[in-house]
Structure formats: structure tokens, C-alpha cells
Design a protein around this motif. Structure first.
Motif, short mmCIF file in Angstrom:
data_model
loop_
_atom_site.label_atom_id
_atom_site.label_comp_id
_atom_site.label_asym_id
_atom_site.label_seq_id
_atom_site.Cartn_x
_atom_site.Cartn_y
_atom_site.Cartn_z
N THR A 1 60.57 39.06 10.19
CA THR A 1 61.01 38.46 8.92
C THR A 1 62.45 38.90 8.68
OG1 THR A 1 58.76 38.53 8.04
CG2 THR A 1 60.56 38.36 6.43
N SER A 2 63.24 37.96 8.19
CA SER A 2 64.65 38.23 7.90
C SER A 2 64.93 37.87 6.45
CB SER A 2 65.54 37.40 8.82
OG SER A 2 66.90 37.58 8.51
N CYS A 3 65.54 38.80 5.70
CA CYS A 3 65.81 38.57 4.28
C CYS A 3 67.28 38.83 3.96
CB CYS A 3 64.95 39.50 3.41
SG CYS A 3 63.17 39.22 3.60
N CYS B 1 64.10 34.77 2.19
CA CYS B 1 63.57 35.30 3.44
C CYS B 1 63.07 34.17 4.34
CB CYS B 1 62.42 36.26 3.16
SG CYS B 1 62.90 37.69 2.15
#
Length: 163
Positions: free
Chosen positions: A89-91, A106
Motif C-alpha cells: 500500500t502506498s499513501c 492511498c
């Protein structure tokens, strides 16, 4: 997913020409654990999804048959399945809330997580904070009677106020 690509490009071009480039926050990337339907944790950092609101874990909704169920719990479980299937996951932080949590947009596997949760009917577009960004996803969920839209529920921000 950039909300205003033309504005962002123009802003960077002006910054480049003037020599004043803004600092761009590095995304926080990792394996996310679910706190609830609109909050995750990555590397010990609590992150709330920008512009959406999911039911609280104790919140009760009714399904299409009128049976009661814990809609907040269902939202959390659905989010956990999405994040398990699409790692990492990228936020990208866009703000901090009154509890000092990161508020972020995200993605996981190229999917805007906030949009996905709303589109599945597990959360709502929160106009107070979204400027209607997820309104289309909410209309799609409502029309298809997905998630909470299959039955009846209180909007999460109303439920919290009353409880």
C-alpha cells in the motif's frame, strides 16, 4: 491518481521557472494493517483515507431483509481482503486530522483505496472533506445497491454524533 493534473502541472512549471519548487512528500509505502473501514496503519503510522467516512466498528446497519449486522466490521473485513490481495500500500499525505493522524490518498495495486471502499458501498463520500471527489463512486454503489446501500444505515458522521 492526481485530482487536478492540469493545475498540478501548471504549478510545477511556475515553480520550476521561478526556482521555487515545493517539497513533495515521499509516499509512505508498506504492508498495511486495517484499523477500521477508513483507517490503516503502515510502519506504526495511523493513516485515515482522505474524503471518505466508513461506519464505526460498533455501528449497526440493516440489510435488504431488515436483518441487523455490524456494517463497520464488514467494511474493515472487505478492506483487509483488498489490501491482502494488492500489496504493498502506498499513501501520500495531504493533511493531518485533529488527532494528528495522517490523512492521505492511498493506493494498492494501482487502485485508489478510498474510491474502491466507497464504490463497494462500505464507506461514503464525505462532502465536508472531499469536495465531492468520491460522489460518483457513491452514486454507483447506491444505484447498484452495494454494501450498506442494499439496506438502511445512518451516515457514519451522524451515527458518531448520536453515540
Amino acid at each position: 491518481m492526481t485530482r487536478f493534473p492540469l493545475v498540478g502541472s501548471l504549478f510545477l512549471a511556475v515553480g520550476f521557472l521561478s526556482g521555487n519548487l515545493p517539497a513533495v512528500a515521499e509516499p509512505l509505502v508498506g504492508i498495511a494493517s486495517v484499523v477500521d473501514g477508513d483507517t490503516i496503519e503502515i510502519h506504526g503510522q495511523r493513516i485515515r483515507f482522505n474524503g471518505i467516512d466508513a461506519p464505526e466498528s460498533a455501528q449497526i446497519c440493516s440489510d435488504a431483509s431488515g436483518r441487523k449486522y455490524r456494517c463497520g466490521q464488514r467494511a474493515s473485513l472487505a478492506l483487509a481482503e483488498l489490501l491482502k490481495a494488492h500489496r504493498p500500500t502506498s499513501c501520500v499525505e495531504v493533511d493531518r486530522d485533529r488527532y494528528s493522524r495522517i490523512v492521505a490518498v492511498c493506493t494498492a495495486g494501482g487502485i485508489d483505496i478510498g474510491e474502491w471502499v466507497v464504490k463497494q458501498g462500505y464507506a461514503l463520500d464525505w462532502p465536508k472533506y472531499s469536495a465531492g471527489f468520491y460522489a460518483r463512486a457513491e452514486r454507483e454503489a447506491r444505484t447498484a445497491k452495494r454494501g450498506m446501500w442494499a439496506g438502511s444505515f445512518d451516515k457514519p458522521w451522524v451515527w458518531r454524533k448520536d453515540h
